[in-house]
Design an enzyme around this catalytic site. Structure first.
Site, short mmCIF file in Angstrom:
data_model
loop_
_atom_site.label_atom_id
_atom_site.label_comp_id
_atom_site.label_asym_id
_atom_site.label_seq_id
_atom_site.Cartn_x
_atom_site.Cartn_y
_atom_site.Cartn_z
CE LYS A 241 -3.69 2.04 2.46
NZ LYS A 241 -4.60 2.36 4.13
CG ASP A 412 -14.74 1.95 -1.53
OD1 ASP A 412 -15.24 1.94 -1.09
OD2 ASP A 412 -13.73 2.19 -1.57
#
Length: 703
Positions: A241, A412
């Site tokens: 990430k 999401d």
């Protein structure tokens, strides 16, 4: 006082204000626009009993809303196109020698602009995106590395669960992999081949704050490979990430800042140690010279994180919004076969609604078996939907039991596996305030602590709409005409009616699993062996009401209860004296009222609690050590509160400290310990009373 009259719940709360909840209110009405809810004047103190009753209404789904969304899907079913809008021992390995796979990219459709590793690898990186991607589950994309980086944190528990040898973390292979500097699955001297394991970013959409946001996707997360621990047979997907832009970055830069990366690194592993379902964090790498602009300019960072799957409810949302029925089916098949271990592993209907049956999964059924009949017939896709709902019910029950507040529960950010995922403005409650949200951009309190069970169900209704065609088809789900051409007009009413029924039934199951798991966890936290019907109102609800009214700390209360023997609160006088143990160091706030009244209220609850302890454990002192040890094993001494995380961020980012990160991670990985062999004064301070002006902190979504 609470009663149910003619389809409504009526109760009188503090101050005599009467509240009415219509049992027919829909989930979308209640949580789709919480500003409307706020106008109903819900002025009441938080009673879990009342919360339980209110959830009955919140979990009812409005058939017309579901019918409309499923009808939208079925109107497109004659085409397959995308015409919508946008703790183990065993063998360990170096990161290079880890067994690796790419099940996700091998079984789902790629971005057709770069359909192979070679096509993506040979392209100029900036040409990969951002852009709209259709009929695809992912895009091949390589990390965009920082010129200079430093590995500053590694989770020992993550190394163990991934079967990585701890001695290998100092190697260049490990550091280069978790920083994105090299792709360890490739031969650096040759171009990648079609069969090679190559990094990818997932494509998905989502509802954000109740509104459709279109295509989102992994805008800064890039998956490297999957690895299966040979000792546990558990497969994980390793992801970076903050590793640069992807086709799904939209207007963002693909980066993550050190501040948010420290928060995610610590809380991922802390939740796992608390046995709360969660994605995990392996390592934290800082780019000290990188300058990433958010509210201010900050250092960049990369978190290497992992999960059994990164598939989200929003993955299905996007395919449904585009009428891509072929992709919806492929995603569902992938989830059942490759995430949950096969269709025959999905549990059937529970044999009863008793808590023990609700929490112990029914046996799996063969793929083509059906349960129920007519409008209630359940095929394998209905079982998949129910299983996802139940996993999420267990997750949010854990959140409520440990007062964890996610802060951004968009679809999401909701995992298909029921995992805590994508940590932004999260927090653990300090004082018990059910209206608290850690997200300072959540002006309507949509994602407040008390709303989390309802919001997760709202998200699951969206999944039900996406799977509506498949679950509504019943025994016709594999008919060639249905698979290839879609729903015949004369079959549509039956399909829609069945889908509505199954979503409603799943809502009831979700509520049942949530309540059963919540009661199980609260029973453990209170050190009881059994749970009775009266416990819910007399113990759980009254305790929470008291914590809120007196502005007391939630998790400290349970840990301090874990040190009190029954002999210490046998008399009323003893109970009033010991009540002060739960106060903040500065005493009660002006809003909490009189000290003696507060002590009397706590003493009354302690009296009821003592009766239940004696009922379950007896009055013999010989059992006390076992009881208190059992409580300390589930009531953490340390949790990563917002003020502690802010201090860690300040010391790591501004003062260049590194050892402090290792010390706090040791505490996060062992939250039930009494001490951690580090800086004793620091440990006690982090475990002690939250500084008065650092309670109930909020932060932004920007990370």
């Amino acid at each position: 006082m609470t009663k149910i009259e003619d389809g409504v719940i009526v109760y009188e709360s503090r101050g005599g204000i009467v509240m009415i909840i219509l049992l027919s209110i829909s989930m979308s009405e209640l949580t789709g626009n919480l500003s409307k809810t706020s106008r109903l004047n819900f002025h009441h103190h938080y009673s879990l009993y009342l919360f339980h009753l209110s959830m009955i209404s919140q979990f009812r789904t409005r058939p017309n809303n579901i019918r409309h969304r499923i009808a939208q899907m079925t109107s497109l079913l004659s085409t397959n196109g995308s015409n919508g809008t946008a703790a183990h021992s065993g063998q360990t390995f170096s990161i290079r020698d880890l067994p690796k796979s790419n099940t996700f990219t091998s079984n789902l459709p790629p971005d057709d602009l770069y359909p192979t590793p070679q096509a993506s690898h040979s392209a100029e990186r900036q040409k990969l995106g951002p852009r709209l991607v259709k009929s695809a589950a992912y895009t091949y994309v390589r990390p965009d590395t920082f010129p200079k980086s430093e590995l500053i944190g590694v989770s020992k528990a993550a190394l163990r669960d991934l079967a990585i040898n701890p001695t290998s973390v100092e190697t260049d292979d490990f550091k280069d992999t978790v920083s994105g500097r090299s792709i360890i699955t490739l031969d650096p001297d040759t171009e990648p081949r079609d069969g090679d394991i190559y990094p990818w970013a997932q494509c998905y959409g989502g509802y954000q704050f109740g509104s459709w946001a279109g295509q989102l996707g992994d805008g800064r997360a890039i998956s490297l490979f999957e690895t299966t621990n040979p000792s546990t047979s558990t497969r994980y997907e390793l992801q970076l990430k903050g590793a640069g832009k992807t086709p799904y970055s939209r207007f963002a830069d693909g980066r993550a800042v050190l501040r948010s990366s420290i928060r995610e690194f610590i809380v991922s592993e802390a939740l796992h140690a608390l046995k709360i379902p969660t994605t995990r964090a392996l390592s934290l790498t800082v780019a000290p010279e990188a300058r990433v602009r958010r509210e201010t300019v900050e250092p960049g960072a990369i978190v290497a994180r992992f999960a059994q799957s990164w598939l989200r409810l929003g993955t299905f949302d996007l395919a449904r919004s585009r009428g891509d029925r072929d992709l919806v089916r492929k995603l569902a098949d992938y989830a059942a076969v490759h995430i949950f271990g096969g269709w025959d592993q999905l549990p059937g209907i529970a044999k009863s609604k008793e808590d023990t049956d609700v929490l112990s999964s029914a046996p799996g059924l063969p793929k083509d078996d059906l349960e129920g009949s007519a409008e209630h017939q359940q095929n394998r896709y209905a079982r998949l939907y129910r299983h996802v709902a139940c996993l999420n019910a267990r997750m949010v029950a854990s959140w409520q039991a440990y007062a964890f507040t996610n802060g951004v529960l968009n679809t999401d950010n909701t995992s298909i596996m029921g995992l805590s995922i994508d940590f932004g403005p999260f927090a653990f409650l300090d004082n018990f305030d059910p209206n608290y949200t850690p997200n300072h951009d959540d002006h309507s309190n949509r994602y407040a602590y008390k709303n989390q069970p309802s919001i997760i169900w709202w998200n699951l209704v969206r999944l039900g709409e996406a799977l509506g065609e498949l679950i509504g088809a019943g025994d016709r789900v594999d008919d060639p005409e249905f698979v290839e051409k879609g729903v015949r007009e004369d079959f549509a009413p039956e399909l829609i009616k069945r889908a509505e029924n199954l979503i409603d039934a799943t809502g009831e199951e979700y509520r049942g699993v949530f309540m059963a798991e919540y009661k199980r966890l609260m029973t453990l936290r209170l050190g009881l062996k059994t749970s009775t019907e009266a416990d819910f109102k007399e113990l759980y609800s009254e305790l929470l009401d008291t914590l809120e009214a007196l502005e007391l700390d939630f998790n400290h209360t349970f840990r301090r209860l874990s040190s009190i023997t029954i002999a210490q609160f046998e008399s009323e006088e003893q109970r009033k004296e010991i009540a002060g143990l739960f106060f903040h160091h500065e005493g009660l706030s002006s809003l909490a009222g009189d000290d003696q009244a507060a002590r009397t209220r706590i003493a009354t609850w302690l009296g009821k609690y003592r009766e239940r302890v004696v009922e379950d454990w007896g009055s013999e002192s010989t059992m006390e050590e076992e009881r208190l040890n059992a409580m300390k094993a589930v009531n953490p001494k340390f949790i990563p509160r917002s003020w502690v995380l802010d201090e860690i961020i300040e010391r790591v980012e501004k003062k260049g400290e590194r050892e402090v990160l290792e010390r706090v991670m040791e505490m996060a990985l062992n939250p039930f310990a009494e001490s951690w062999a580090g800086d004793a004064a620091e440990e006690e301070r982090w475990c002690g009373d939250v500084p008065r002006y650092q309670r109930a902190m909020q932060c932004s979504c920007s990370s």
